[in-house]
Design a protein around this motif. Structure first.
Motif, PDB file in Angstrom:
ATOM      1  N   THR A 197       0.827  -1.205   0.000  1.00 54.50           N
ATOM      2  CA  THR A 197       0.000   0.000   0.000  1.00 54.50           C
ATOM      3  C   THR A 197       0.864   1.259   0.000  1.00 54.50           C
ATOM      4  O   THR A 197       1.974   1.284   0.528  1.00 54.50           O
TER       5      THR A 197
ATOM      6  N   GLY B 275       0.444   5.624   0.579  1.00 55.35           N
ATOM      7  CA  GLY B 275      -0.415   6.722   0.992  1.00 55.35           C
ATOM      8  C   GLY B 275       0.300   8.053   0.923  1.00 55.35           C
ATOM      9  O   GLY B 275       1.517   8.117   0.688  1.00 55.35           O
TER      10      GLY B 275
ATOM     11  N   ASP C 125      -3.890   4.433  -1.415  1.00 53.82           N
ATOM     12  CA  ASP C 125      -4.451   3.375  -0.570  1.00 53.82           C
ATOM     13  C   ASP C 125      -4.855   3.873   0.808  1.00 53.82           C
ATOM     14  O   ASP C 125      -5.728   3.291   1.453  1.00 53.82           O
TER      15      ASP C 125
ATOM     16  N   THR D 281     -11.869   6.089   2.836  1.00 54.70           N
ATOM     17  CA  THR D 281     -10.427   5.915   2.675  1.00 54.70           C
ATOM     18  C   THR D 281      -9.778   5.612   4.024  1.00 54.70           C
ATOM     19  O   THR D 281     -10.015   6.340   4.984  1.00 54.70           O
TER      20      THR D 281
ATOM     21  N   PRO E 283       4.136  -0.875   3.621  1.00 55.05           N
ATOM     22  CA  PRO E 283       3.290   0.306   3.426  1.00 55.05           C
ATOM     23  C   PRO E 283       4.162   1.558   3.422  1.00 55.05           C
ATOM     24  O   PRO E 283       5.047   1.701   4.275  1.00 55.05           O
TER      25      PRO E 283
ATOM     26  N   ARG F 109       4.734   3.243  -5.955  1.00 54.62           N
ATOM     27  CA  ARG F 109       4.129   1.993  -6.426  1.00 54.62           C
ATOM     28  C   ARG F 109       5.011   1.329  -7.488  1.00 54.62           C
ATOM     29  O   ARG F 109       5.199   0.114  -7.491  1.00 54.62           O
TER      30      ARG F 109
END
Length: 303
Positions: free
Chosen positions: A18, A20, A39, A66, A264, A287
């Protein structure tokens, strides 16, 4: 002081790949008008301690769709003074309201008692890595985890001064904190690189490699990426979160992922804020870096 990790609730599950970004007031309208293509969103806990108001309303609406990560900046987990009860009560109320995927704060000093009054330092002040500091930090982390009824994650910080005496290096200190409290870790790669550059320890990338190799990889719950405003060689580099992640930061991130696997990842950008689109573009880069590592690992799997 005994090992208290068995008393800590299991850490929440968060998919390793993930990505963010930090949600700041400048981007509230963007998030309300368009579903974020990330994410999760990270917010600074203290900005939402009020019982009501615009910020509280925004967080309530956004968190309905979210996942939210709560990142504190004021608990002062490394302070000699205990975290104030009022602070813990407000944080607990926010945690119950949002049900975040992660609660975190910094391994730093903020609270001090002067003339019988409790004062807050207003910054993420570094602590020496001594047995006394270890005891105070472990007590504060344990106290917060028990108050919240859940595990928290602790972030390494930038230190713009050097202490005359340390019993541990930073990585060993963090590992001992994990062993004593059962907390998780946030690995802020930019903080490690800023410290390496300011200390003139050589190649910051090599320093990050050695630092990460010494950490308990199983405890790393999240990685933070950020950029700092460039300065002249003789000037002190400040972790101001005012720029995109530099190429050196992306390079270090890739090396970290190859060593510990995907985690993450949060893009931090707090000053000189870009457009919402540009910020999400930084998340896309993270990503892609994760995919490159995963694809490389798959290509080496036996057939």
């Amino acid at each position: 002081m005994g090992n208290r990790q068995d008393n800590v609730p299991a850490k929440p599950e968060l998919a390793s790949s993930t990505v963010g970004v930090g949600l700041r007031p400048d981007h509230y309208q963007d998030v309300l008008e368009h579903t974020p293509s990330v994410d999760f969103l990270e917010v600074h806990s203290e900005n939402f301690f009020a019982e009501a108001g615009i910020a509280v309303d925004v967080l309530k609406e956004v968190s309905a769709s979210t996942p939210i990560s709560l990142h504190g900046t004021s608990a002062g987990l490394g302070s000699v003074e205990a975290i104030p009860d009022d602070y813990l009560k407000r944080l607990k109320r926010l945690v119950d309201r949002v049900d975040p995927i992660l609660v975190s704060d910094h391994l730093c000093f903020t609270w001090a008692r002067i003339g019988g009054r409790l004062f807050h330092g207003g910054d993420l002040l570094p602590i020496p890595y001594t047995e006394d500091s270890l005891r105070h930090a472990a007590n504060n982390i344990d106290r917060m985890q028990q108050a919240l009824g859940r595990q928290i994650a602790v972030e390494n910080v930038c230190a713009y001064i050097e202490f005359d005496h340390n019993d541990f290096d930073e990585a060993a200190f963090l590992n001992e904190i994990v062993a004593r409290t059962g907390c998780g870790l946030i690995l802020d790669i930019n903080n490690v690189m800023v410290n390496a550059r300011n200390a003139r320890v050589g190649d910051p990338a090599d320093f990050v490699d050695d630092y990460v190799a010494s950490l308990d990889h199983s405890a790393i719950a999240e990685i933070h990426l950020a950029g700092s405003t460039p300065v002249d060689r003789e000037e002190l580099l400040i972790d101001d979160h005012a720029c995109p992640v530099p190429e050196a930061g992306w390079h270090a991130y890739g090396r970290v992922l190859r060593k510990i696997g995907p985690r993450p990842t949060l893009i931090e950008w707090d000053n000189n804020l870009p457009s919402w689109r540009e910020l999400q573009g930084e998340a896309i880069k993270a990503r892609k870096a994760q995919r490159r590592v995963l694809n490389r690992e798959r290509s080496h799997e036996p057939v």
